[in-house]
Design an enzyme around this catalytic site. Structure first.
Site, PDB file in Angstrom:
ATOM      1  N   ASP A  49      52.267  14.218  40.135  1.00  0.00           N
ATOM      2  CA  ASP A  49      50.868  14.423  39.820  1.00  0.00           C
ATOM      3  C   ASP A  49      50.069  14.181  41.104  1.00  0.00           C
ATOM      4  OD1 ASP A  49      48.939  13.655  36.817  1.00  0.00           O
ATOM      5  OD2 ASP A  49      48.456  14.848  38.587  1.00  0.00           O
TER       6      ASP A  49
HETATM    7  C1  GLC Z   1      45.315  15.647  37.677  1.00  0.00           C
HETATM    8  C2  GLC Z   1      45.975  15.501  36.326  1.00  0.00           C
HETATM    9  C3  GLC Z   1      47.014  16.546  36.028  1.00  0.00           C
HETATM   10  C4  GLC Z   1      46.634  17.852  36.688  1.00  0.00           C
HETATM   11  C5  GLC Z   1      46.699  17.626  38.195  1.00  0.00           C
HETATM   12  C6  GLC Z   1      46.306  18.885  38.981  1.00  0.00           C
HETATM   13  O1  GLC Z   1      45.140  14.398  38.278  1.00  0.00           O
HETATM   14  O2  GLC Z   1      46.533  14.234  36.017  1.00  0.00           O
HETATM   15  O3  GLC Z   1      47.108  16.668  34.610  1.00  0.00           O
HETATM   16  O4  GLC Z   1      47.526  18.877  36.301  1.00  0.00           O
HETATM   17  O5  GLC Z   1      45.880  16.544  38.623  1.00  0.00           O
HETATM   18  O6  GLC Z   1      44.960  19.178  38.761  1.00  0.00           O
END
Ligand code: GLC
Length: 737
Positions: free
Chosen positions: A263
């Protein structure tokens, strides 16, 4: 490209090129005039490092993506195309209900069609990977991201996870209108301690395996191409460094050979967690855990080269990760067509087309949940009724949830517009009554400080009270601001804000015929509203067609069929509350004189509304629950029992019932939940019509992680419940031999 050519490409790549494939640069690097200066340079990326990147995210629009792709392919020594990833959580531009609402539809076919529509719009605009489905099991509505989940049940979440992955990926992700799915957030991100985002998760391995992991496994078993690591710790080890989770379970037991992406910044955050002393150690831990792509930090690109030179990370491990990324690009057909979309299909022909709008409305109608309907005040069919629509959601167009990055209010039908579209004979007034946010409530979303045009609150309230006093029925449109849920949207008080509670009270003082609609991203503590309303509908955040769907439901052009995918707590103090809880040594039997039982002194044990609950505009009756036999044997191959029940529509309107099958294992080598959902069927019946509904029960449904951590079914007595919600208590029993 053939497999052997892919291998040859890998062998021909430099170490720097290989590392680049494991780096995802943020889309805002690519937005400026020059890609190599600005934010990228500020974060310390050299031009070579930028052009070696393997993927980016949150870049939207076909022309922009095409231009960037061309530039990267030109600069890359082996002309390897970028992956363009994004969060298309509930629609690209044709925004449909938030996933928690989709869960209430109990309709995998609908959910698959929605995912397919989202993929069609996103891929025609150049995206090739979707950071969806989010399948985190959720039992704590203080956590703002419950809105992104399909709810509190592992079986429902698993069925819908499969449907969503199929909708995005189809049979071939190289298809111009399909894209790769990325299941998230692995794992158990939905169980943060205290319901506060990003905190640790404290679960036994048995609870993790039996309750939280099944929905991710369903996505992986369906062929989901990517998995995203979660921010939280599991067993006090952050997921992005958790080799047991990533190597042993995901890649070992489940044989996942797709791409594992962290993430956002989760790799660098291993330092904040305190298990990596610096970025170099963070890169080591994440690589060892099998994280292929470092999302949006320079940790991999700045450290992997040294780690390989020092022999701390082997080039073999690097090659395995790089090959998984190249494989994904190859499956998408990017080496043959780096844009993935077809030049023959135009964005303007696909995006927001009438077919997509119609599907958004169907989904909104099937996701809303009728929670109360006293005196059958709904649907409103009398054209002489004077109706006052009051509340901050009467004309509001931001009704598409916190994660609709591309949602545009100009595409939304508000409730006021939806009602006007019906061209009703009723005398109807519309007024705001109050704002969505209290002054003291400072709300910052990814759009910055959320503010509302200043309302003359006193005048708005007076106007609303006057209109309510003149009306036969008041339809109150209340709810959370979308920015109050979603990522980092945790709340300790899950009631409506003070200003809206005040509005409700003032209206209630002048008119008791109140129908309340709630727009929300989580179950709320609405017991005060429910007790004083004659009818309550939960509309969630319904998307661009929400206004039409609400209007059609209020006036009977469609009927409510949603069933709650997540329990509504009686109050925040009751959390976590979920239907599949356990017995205790001292279950409360209702006798308050016996103090020493498991109950609260001040609130009930039961939630305000339970999982699976929902009303319709008609009534259904269940009878004749029967089992085809009362024994099933583990040793008989494919042995099954058929449960059947008679369902009758005893009301005066056609309706749709979600018949739910629950099973209780009465005793096991470890304690077993009071009920577990094992099946559901949606049944449409005309007024007066009846039918038989059948469910097949097999041994696989009875398995769990036993005392020896083996996944097995144990002989003993089982109860079979069939009904219209998880509180159903009609059952039959059978023995597993
Ligand atoms: C965010 C979220 C995740 C998302 C990623 C990209 O922090 O936790 O769900 O897909 O970043 O935007």
């Amino acid at each position: 490209m053939k497999k052997e050519d892919l291998k040859a490409l890998l062998e021909d790549m430099s170490i720097e090129e290989k590392i680049g494939q494991l780096v995802q640069i943020p889309g805002f690097f690519l937005e400026g005039e020059s890609i190599t200066t600005g934010p990228a340079a500020e974060m310390g990326f050299s031009p070579e490092e930028i052009y070696s990147a393997g993927s980016t995210l949150s870049v939207f629009g076909r022309d922009k993506i095409k231009k960037i792709q061309d530039e990267f392919i030109k600069h890359h020594p082996h002309h390897i195309p970028l992956l363009f990833m994004g969060d298309i959580i509930n629609g690209y531009k044709s925004i449909f209900p938030i996933p928690l609402a989709q869960g209430c539809s109990f309709d995998p076919d609908l959910v698959m069609r929605l995912a397919s529509m989202a993929a069609r719009e996103a891929s025609v605009s150049g995206l090739t990977v979707n950071f969806s489905p989010m399948v985190d099991l959720v039992r704590d509505p203080r956590w703002g991201r419950v809105m992104e989940s399909t709810g509190e049940d592992s079986y429902l979440n698993s069925v819908l996870a499969e449907a969503i992955v199929k909708g995005y990926q189809g049979d071939n992700i190289a298809d111009h209108e399909k894209m790769a799915a990325c299941v998230k957030h692995f794992a158990a991100y939905g169980a943060p301690v205290a319901g506060r985002d990003y905190t640790g998760v404290e679960l036994s391995e048995r609870t993790l395996r039996d309750d939280y992991l099944p929905s991710y496994k369903a996505a992986v078993d369906t062929g989901c191409e990517l998995v995203m690591t979660s921010f939280n710790t599991i067993d006090r080890i952050p997921a992005s460094a958790n080799t047991k989770l990533m190597r042993d379970i995901l890649r070992g037991e489940w044989e996942f050979d797709g791409v594992l992406i962290s993430d956002w910044a989760a790799v660098s955050e291993l330092v904040n967690h305190g298990i990596a002393k610096d970025d170099k150690e963070a890169a080591t831990l994440a690589m060892r855990a099998g994280v292929d792509i470092d999302m949006c930090t320079p940790v991999y690109i700045k450290n992997l080269g040294n780690l390989i030179n020092e022999g701390i990370i082997s080039e073999t491990m690097l090659d395995e990760a790089v090959l998984r990324v190249l494989n994904l690009k190859n499956k998408l057909g990017l080496f043959e067509n780096p844009y993935h979309f077809s030049e023959d299909t135009k964005e303007e022909e696909v995006i927001l087309c009438s077919e997509h709008r119609a599907l958004c409305r169907e989904a909104a109608e099937k996701s809303m949940v009728l929670l109360k309907n006293k005196e059958s005040i709904l649907p409103i069919t009398d054209p002489d009724k004077k109706i006052a629509f009051i509340g901050p959601y009467v004309s509001e167009k931001h009704i598409f949830g916190a994660w609709s990055l591309l949602g545009d209010e100009k595409d939304v039908i508000s409730v006021e517009e939806g009602v006007k579209n019906l061209k009703l004979k009723n005398k109807i007034t519309f007024s705001k009554g109050c704002g969505r946010l209290d002054e003291r409530y400072e709300l910052y979303s990814f759009r910055g400080l959320e503010s509302e045009e200043k309302t003359d609150e006193q005048r708005a309230l007076e106007q609303a009270v006057k209109e309510a006093g003149d009306a036969d029925i008041v339809v109150l449109m209340l709810g959370e601001h979308p920015g109050m849920s979603g990522e980092a949207g945790s709340r300790g008080d899950i009631r409506l804000l003070r200003k809206q509670r005040k509005l409700f009270k003032e209206i209630y003082n002048v008119n008791k015929n109140i129908v309340t609609l709630v727009f929300n991203g989580r179950p709320l503590d609405i017991k005060g509203i429910v007790n004083r309303s004659k009818a309550v509908i939960d509309a969630w955040f319904p998307g661009i067609e929400g206004g039409n769907a609400v209007a059609r439901m209020l006036f009977g052009l469609c009927s409510p069929e949603g069933r709650l995918s997540m329990s509504f707590p009686y109050c925040v103090g009751q959390i976590p509350v979920h239907y599949d809880s356990f017995s205790t040594g001292r279950m409360y039997d209702g006798d308050k004189t016996n103090r020493f039982q498991s109950r609260y002194l001040d609130i009930p044990n039961e939630p305000l509304f339970e999982f699976g609950y929902g009303l319709s505009y008609t009534e259904f009756e269940y009878s004749d629950l029967t089992l085809s036999k009362n024994e099933m044997s583990k040793s008989v191959e494919n042995d099954t029992i058929t449960a059947s029940v008679t369902l009758k529509n005893v009301g005066d309107r056609d309706g749709c019932e979600t018949v739910q099958l629950y099973i209780r294992d009465m005793a096991g080598s470890v304690v077993r939940p009071l009920k577990k959902l094992k099946g559901f069927k949606k049944v449409n019946l005309k007024a007066g019509e009846e039918t038989k509904v059948y469910f097949e029960i097999n041994t696989q449904m009875l398995k769990f992680t036993d005392i020896n951590m083996n996944y097995s079914a144990e002989p003993g007595t089982f109860r079979v419940f069939v009904g219209g919600s998880s509180s159903t208590d009609e059952y039959c029993e059978f023995e597993l031999l």
